[in-house]
Design an enzyme around this catalytic site. Structure first.
Site, mmCIF file in Angstrom:
data_model
loop_
_atom_site.group_PDB
_atom_site.id
_atom_site.type_symbol
_atom_site.label_atom_id
_atom_site.label_comp_id
_atom_site.label_asym_id
_atom_site.label_seq_id
_atom_site.Cartn_x
_atom_site.Cartn_y
_atom_site.Cartn_z
ATOM 1 N N SER A 24 18.400 52.883 14.464
ATOM 2 C CA SER A 24 19.664 52.656 13.564
ATOM 3 C C SER A 24 20.341 51.709 13.808
ATOM 4 O O SER A 24 20.555 51.371 14.968
ATOM 5 C CB SER A 24 20.316 54.051 13.648
ATOM 6 O OG SER A 24 21.018 54.248 14.843
ATOM 7 N N GLY A 64 23.476 50.687 12.504
ATOM 8 C CA GLY A 64 24.886 50.648 11.892
ATOM 9 C C GLY A 64 24.980 50.396 10.175
ATOM 10 O O GLY A 64 23.915 51.020 9.462
ATOM 11 N N GLU A 107 24.020 47.810 8.719
ATOM 12 C CA GLU A 107 22.977 47.128 8.384
ATOM 13 C C GLU A 107 21.683 48.157 7.805
ATOM 14 O O GLU A 107 20.727 47.562 7.233
ATOM 15 C CB GLU A 107 22.494 46.357 9.482
ATOM 16 C CG GLU A 107 23.343 45.261 10.145
ATOM 17 C CD GLU A 107 23.881 44.089 9.301
ATOM 18 O OE1 GLU A 107 23.225 43.909 8.162
ATOM 19 O OE2 GLU A 107 25.089 43.913 9.384
ATOM 20 N N GLY A 108 21.608 49.266 8.497
ATOM 21 C CA GLY A 108 20.690 50.085 7.883
ATOM 22 C C GLY A 108 19.779 50.567 9.109
ATOM 23 O O GLY A 108 20.530 50.966 10.115
ATOM 24 N N GLY A 145 25.119 58.562 13.332
ATOM 25 C CA GLY A 145 23.617 58.796 13.853
ATOM 26 C C GLY A 145 23.254 60.291 14.014
ATOM 27 O O GLY A 145 22.041 60.382 13.549
ATOM 28 N N ASP A 146 24.253 60.927 13.953
ATOM 29 C CA ASP A 146 23.943 62.415 14.087
ATOM 30 C C ASP A 146 23.464 63.025 12.744
ATOM 31 O O ASP A 146 22.583 63.923 12.587
ATOM 32 C CB ASP A 146 25.196 63.510 14.299
ATOM 33 C CG ASP A 146 25.730 62.775 15.697
ATOM 34 O OD1 ASP A 146 24.750 62.279 16.635
ATOM 35 O OD2 ASP A 146 27.052 62.914 16.192
#
Ligand code: ATP
Ligand code: F1X
Length: 314
Positions: free
Chosen positions: A221, A223, A225-226, A252-253
């Site tokens: 991941s 952030g 940006e994808g 992220g979770d």
């Protein structure tokens, strides 16, 4: 059913400030309190998606009681092992003016060897009835450094699938046991590679290396940006939509929850990562950590762009 494990649960407090002044008196504009710790966030999002989920792990003390009461109120299934110590408080300070998020995380309570035995038994029983188990977050004191590795072995022996999301030594030991899937973020991957910066080709090489270790899916991941998503024979680049990000803690979770939901529903790889990325972005739009609104999610699923990168694994 899906079981999430949170060995270091947290009562997450989010303080909203106009601007944070270090060394000064700061008055809050708003405050949110959430049952948290990464795996608990995963469980909250899976519950919002309408899937049957149990949040497991350790909780203790007053914070532990609040965490379990809040999950109970929301109807999120949970089955924790009670410990002697106090579950930690984790604080996020959101500075409106600078658009900055500052996290202050307690290290968490001490886990005894008896408690560790209990979580191994819990994992064994849960893996027998769960298609997927997620292992998320830092390890509290007292947990063996290879704790996630031990739990991944138990999960695999029972024919269940482990998704790992951790950092540092906990991630390193876990990776050795080749979980079904792993979701490092950019910082965690740089730490693992011992690099200050990460080029696209280095990220692609690292993903390929994880797949060669026997991990079936790797979601890196990045952030806003994808993400990059690796399977045994394909790599996908994901462009995240531009959203009004209020609080990105727990993105992220939410992404791990989307991965778990996609695998659980046997979706094709492209749809798994599309759902996961939409969940991550939907979380960024909520003021509370580890929550998604279904209306946002449906919109975002139309906006996430997933493109296959060819020939990278040849
Ligand atoms: N500002 C943002 N705008 C749009 N989408 C976002 C944003 N931040 C995160 N996302 C989405 O969420 C996914 C996961 O985010 P990120 O890489 O920040 O996870 P993380 O660092 O593991 O987060 P955390 O540890 O706080 O749970 C990204 O791949 C992206 O799809
Ligand atoms: O110390 P860890 O376990 O790595 O991270 C803990 C934490 O920051 O992660 C979640 C956001 O991802 C929060 O709910 C929680 O406070």
């Amino acid at each position: 059913m899906i079981t999430t494990l949170t060995l270091n649960a947290a009562l997450d407090k989010t303080y909203y400030l106009q601007t944070l002044s270090i060394g000064q008196t700061n008055r809050l504009r708003d405050v949110h309190i959430e049952p948290g710790g990464k795996g608990i966030n995963v469980a909250k999002v899976l519950h919002s998606l309408g899937l049957e989920v149990t949040a497991g792990g350790f909780i203790g003390g007053n914070n532990g009681k609040v965490i379990s009461a809040l999950l109970q109120d929301r109807g999120v299934g949970h089955e924790f092992i009670g410990i002697q110590g106090e579950s930690r408080t984790c604080l996020t300070i959101i500075d409106n003016e600078r658009e900055e998020e500052t996290e202050i995380l307690e290290s968490g309570p001490n886990i005894s060897s008896e408690d560790w035995e209990k979580i191994c038994h819990f994992t064994d029983a849960a893996a027998k009835k769960s298609t997927i188990m997620t292992l998320s977050g830092s390890l509290p004191q007292g947990v063996p450094a290879d704790g996630y590795g031990q739990l991944i072995d138990i999960i695999k022996q029972n024919g269940s699938k482990a998704i790992l999301d951790s950092s540092g030594a906990a991630l390193r030991y876990g990776l050795e046991k080749a979980p079904f899937a792993v979701k490092p973020n950019e910082r965690e991957l740089k730490q693992w590679l011992n690099k200050e910066t990460l080029s696209l080709s280095e990220a692609l090489e690292a993903g390929k290396m994880f797949i060669q270790k026997g991990i079936q899916y790797v979601c890196l991941s990045l952030g806003k940006e994808g993400a990059l998503f690796f399977t045994r024979d394909e790599v996908f680049h994901v462009k995240a939509p531009v959203v009004n990000a209020v609080n990105t803690i727990g993105c992220g979770d939410a992404m791990v929850a989307g991965l778990a939901a996609g695998f659980y529903q046997n979706l094709p790889a492209r749809d798994v990562i599309l759902l996961a990325a939409a969940c991550g972005s939907a979380n960024a739009m909520m003021p509370q950590a580890g929550q998604v609104a279904l209306t946002d999610l449906e919109e975002l699923r139309k906006q996430v762009v997933v493109k296959k990168i060819d020939n990278i694994l040849s």
